[in-house]
Design a protein around this motif. Structure first.
Motif, PDB file in Angstrom:
ATOM      1  N   LYS A 156      37.761  46.364  44.914  1.00 20.90           N
ATOM      2  CA  LYS A 156      37.377  44.957  44.912  1.00 20.90           C
ATOM      3  C   LYS A 156      36.203  44.679  45.853  1.00 20.90           C
ATOM      4  N   ASP A 157      36.101  45.423  46.946  1.00 22.52           N
ATOM      5  CA  ASP A 157      35.021  45.176  47.915  1.00 22.52           C
ATOM      6  C   ASP A 157      33.700  45.813  47.486  1.00 22.52           C
ATOM      7  N   VAL A 293      34.171  37.593  47.302  1.00 20.86           N
ATOM      8  CA  VAL A 293      35.215  38.500  46.823  1.00 20.86           C
ATOM      9  C   VAL A 293      35.671  38.026  45.450  1.00 20.86           C
ATOM     10  N   VAL A 294      36.196  38.985  44.675  1.00 20.16           N
ATOM     11  CA  VAL A 294      36.829  38.620  43.414  1.00 20.16           C
ATOM     12  C   VAL A 294      38.299  38.314  43.702  1.00 20.16           C
ATOM     13  N   ALA A 295      38.844  37.406  42.933  1.00 22.78           N
ATOM     14  CA  ALA A 295      40.241  37.017  43.095  1.00 22.78           C
ATOM     15  C   ALA A 295      40.970  37.253  41.783  1.00 22.78           C
ATOM     16  N   VAL A 296      42.130  37.924  41.889  1.00 23.85           N
ATOM     17  CA  VAL A 296      42.937  38.236  40.716  1.00 23.85           C
ATOM     18  C   VAL A 296      44.209  37.408  40.770  1.00 23.85           C
ATOM     19  N   HIS A 308      43.896  35.828  35.041  1.00 28.52           N
ATOM     20  CA  HIS A 308      42.546  35.307  35.256  1.00 28.52           C
ATOM     21  C   HIS A 308      41.892  36.004  36.444  1.00 28.52           C
ATOM     22  N   MET A 309      40.568  35.913  36.524  1.00 23.98           N
ATOM     23  CA  MET A 309      39.812  36.421  37.662  1.00 23.98           C
ATOM     24  C   MET A 309      38.697  35.425  37.957  1.00 23.98           C
ATOM     25  N   TRP A 310      38.454  35.177  39.250  1.00 30.77           N
ATOM     26  CA  TRP A 310      37.430  34.241  39.680  1.00 30.77           C
ATOM     27  C   TRP A 310      36.867  34.735  41.001  1.00 30.77           C
ATOM     28  N   ASN A 311      36.172  33.902  41.771  1.00 37.88           N
ATOM     29  CA  ASN A 311      35.544  34.334  43.024  1.00 37.88           C
ATOM     30  C   ASN A 311      35.781  33.329  44.144  1.00 37.88           C
ATOM     31  N   TYR A 312      35.693  33.876  45.390  1.00 31.12           N
ATOM     32  CA  TYR A 312      35.589  33.048  46.584  1.00 31.12           C
ATOM     33  C   TYR A 312      34.289  33.436  47.280  1.00 31.12           C
TER      34      TYR A 312
END
Length: 710
Positions: A156-157, A293-296, A308-312
């Motif tokens: 993820k990083d 970062v991506v968020a799952v 879903h997947m999104w970002n912070y």
């Protein structure tokens, strides 16, 4: 993770681990207690399916509230010591350097410190009893959780390095140390071998194309940023570019839509699902050194709860905000900004962070990650973003780059080469001139885009008998019929020539007298010129053409001319050049076998009837003259007193003039004509006048000239 943040945390982590005495590089000489590695323990595998159930999400969210650790800059910041060793090794070796199908070995042992170890005796090791030991099983479970959590955080990083990876296979290497002075030994998990599995076969071969596409996209996004643009401007430009470029959907292979390849590459028509939007958003943020970062997890879109997947992302003020490009992609209209830099009040349970990113197929579940804490309100403010309108443009063609001129409302302008030259799209090579045993051939191909052509020569054919005979037949098709034969057509004639059942003359006659050639309905001049090209391999002189066309005028058939060519020295020489027997050929038509008689009849048609002879009439008259059933006098009478001649209703003057031309082959003289006119005036019949002509010495000489009986 941004490049600057990577460098900072890697440096601090290296100092921390060095202080702890951890040596991670392969090939290190161990200062004490070297291991006797004796076994490899299969550990398991998992895939990045990301099918987290809603109930698990709720449970994890509840668990977070008990500890609520603060989010740092990335998921790697949340790892423990054991997990950091694996994460550090992945950072050092880099999955970007791992090829599809390769493995990466991570050393877990260190000088004076064993990350995963337990007291054990040599005897217990040799008996293998350790596998049933609860302490060993607990040690192995701890190692497995550390591997999975570290690996998951790294994926993820470091999205730009790991976008091609979907899953993982891994196994541990187990051994014991040499006895210490006090006699004690330690059973250790010394290393773990990681084997990444790709989203689909062939994605590794696309990594260079992906890198180029990312660079090109970065340049395009930069066009929308004014000098001194802040993070919100950069994030907005990235957000809008992704929403405009990506079409939500799944291309083939379906895995391309769940990573960045489907969205980036023309091959997959820029299709992707939420993973594509989120992963690309993080990659581009990293290129501008913006923490992201991506968020799952799960989203509650309408009444449906879906994966879903999104970002912070973190702004300059230190606050983290939610960005969901997928939900802002309105497809038909301009991108929405509804889910751009959203705060907690707007999110309000719509996006449920998982904390455990992957489904490990029953493996030990690791301690969940935490997500950044959002401020209550969404971000609001103005950013320095260029507003470009399109100006002058020129599309790329096969050899030239295309460009697009953009003009901003601020007054700045920028000329961008938007597309490299397309390159020619060549069709297949087409034969223009067939190669022969004596000359090279010529091939031509055409670009389907611009119509440009290019040519190349083909080598001469070897002078084998098969090739020579094939050339002979092919040129007959080309020069006589005006086309190239099919392979089957040519093969039939070639076979006959090679086995001797046909001579060159017989084959040539077959072409010239074929229905296909006769349908061309060529003139006599064209016919003679064709014979020179086909049978003598040259163009005729003007006097040669006249010679043969004059013969045809006398009434012989075209086969009379053909036999002259087929029996010529030039045709025999041509056949010799192709290694075939020339042979001979003679027309069997009575007109061609008696050309003088034929000429006599033909001139009667023209002088008496005033027209060209017809085939059936010519054949009858010539046959009767040749077999003696009729004389020249009888034939002349047949023409003069035929119904066709009588229908002319000639005057006495015209009648007498016609007899002079037909029977004496000349115009009348004044005195002679007057004599015959006086005879008609005194009561002679036209039959009597005709008899006077046919009984004359002059008609006898005419018949002798044509070789017929008077």
């Amino acid at each position: 993770m941004s490049n600057g943040i990577k460098k900072l945390r890697n440096g601090l982590l290296a100092l921390l681990l060095a202080g702890a005495g951890l040596l991670l590089s392969q090939g290190t000489a161990w200062a004490e207690e070297p291991e006797s590695l004796a076994a490899s323990e299969p550990a398991g595998s998992w895939e990045q399916t990301e099918d987290i159930f809603g109930a698990e999400v709720q449970a994890q969210i509840s668990a977070f509230s008990l500890e609520a650790p603060e989010f740092g800059s990335c998921y790697g910041d949340q790892l423990g010591d054991n997990e950091q060793v694996i994460y550090q090794a992945l950072e050092s070796a880099g999955l970007a350097s791992v090829e599809e199908g390769d493995s990466l070995n991570v050393e877990l042992r260190g000088s004076g410190l064993y990350l995963f170890g337990m007291e054990y005796t040599q005897e217990q090791w040799e008996q293998g009893a350790y596998r049933e030991d609860p302490d060993y099983q607990a040690m192995r479970a701890e190692a497995e959780r550390s591997v999975l959590r570290a690996y998951d955080a790294y994926l993820k990083d470091y999205m730009e390095d790991s976008y091609w990876i979907q899953g993982l296979s891994y196994y541990f290497t187990v051994g014991i140390t040499e006895p210490r002075e006090d006699g004690g030994q330690r059973l250790v998990i010394a290393s773990v071998t990681l084997s990444p599995t790709p989203y689909y076969n062939g994605i590794g071969a696309e990594r260079q194309a992906v890198s180029a596409a990312l660079d090109e996209a970065e340049s395009e996004i930069s066009l929308h940023l004014r000098e001194g643009a802040d993070r919100t401007a950069v994030l907005g430009a990235i957000h809008d570019w992704l929403a405009e470029r990506i079409t939500y959907g799944t291309a083939s292979p379906s895995g391309s839509a769940h990573t960045i390849t489907g969205a980036l590459l023309d091959t997959y028509n820029h299709q992707g699902v939420c993973e594509a939007y989120a992963k690309l958003f993080q990659i581009f943020c990293g290129r501008w050194n913006i923490p992201c970062v991506v968020a799952v997890g799960r989203s509650t879109a309408s009444t449906t709860v879906v994966d879903h997947m999104w970002n912070y992302v973190q702004l300059e003020d230190g606050n983290w905000y939610l960005v969901d490009v997928t939900w802002d992609d309105t497809a038909s209209a301009a991108p929405s900004r509804e889910w751009f830099l959203a705060g907690a009040e707007q999110v309000n349970g719509n996006h449920l962070f998982s904390g455990v990113f992957m489904n490990f197929n029953g493996a030990a579940t690791y301690t969940p990650f935490v997500s950044p804490t959002l401020p209550a309100s969404s971000w609001s403010g103005e950013s320095l973003v260029h507003s470009w309108s399109q100006g002058e443009s020129q599309g790329a063609d096969c050899e030239s780059d295309g460009y697009q001129l953009y003009v901003c409302t601020c007054g700045a302008e920028y000329r961008e080469v938007t597309a490299a030259a397309l390159g020619h799209s060549w069709g297949s090579w087409q034969t223009v001139t067939q190669a022969t045993t004596s000359s090279q051939g010529l091939q031509r191909r055409t670009c389907s885009r611009c119509g440009r052509t290019e040519e190349q020569s083909t080598a001469k054919l070897p002078a084998t008998q098969q090739n020579l005979v094939t050339e002979f037949v092919t040129r007959l098709y080309q020069l006589a019929l005006g086309r190239t034969p099919t392979q089957a057509e040519a093969a039939d004639w070639v076979k006959r020539l090679l086995n001797g059942s046909f001579t060159g003359a017989q084959v040539a006659e077959g072409f010239v007298n074929s229905a296909e050639y006769k349908r061309k309905n060529t003139s006599d001049t064209s016919y003679v010129e064709m014979l020179y090209r086909v049978l003598m391999n040259r163009e005729p002189r003007a006097d040669e053409t006249v010679f043969w066309t004059d013969y045809l005028y006398t009434g012989v058939t075209r086969n009379f001319v053909l036999q002259g060519f087929l029996n010529s020295t030039e045709f025999r020489r041509l056949c010799g050049n192709y290694g075939i027997t020339a042979g001979s050929w003679v027309s069997t038509d009575v007109r061609d076998q008696n050309p003088d008689v034929t000429a006599f009849v033909a001139r009667l048609y023209r002088t008496c009837l005033g027209r060209e002879p017809d085939d059936s009439g010519m054949l009858d008259w010539v046959t009767w003259l040749v077999n003696g059933s009729q004389t020249g006098t009888q034939v002349a009478k047949g023409f003069v007193f035929s119904a066709e001649f009588q229908r002319k209703q000639l005057s006495n003057d015209a009648f007498v003039e016609a007899l002079y031309r037909a029977l004496f082959d000349r115009s009348s003289d004044t005195s002679g004509k007057q004599t015959w006119m006086n005879c008609l005036a005194s009561g002679w019949s036209r039959e009597q006048v005709l008899a006077g002509f046919t009984d004359s010495a002059e008609f006898s000489r005419l018949c002798a000239r044509y070789g017929i009986q008077r």
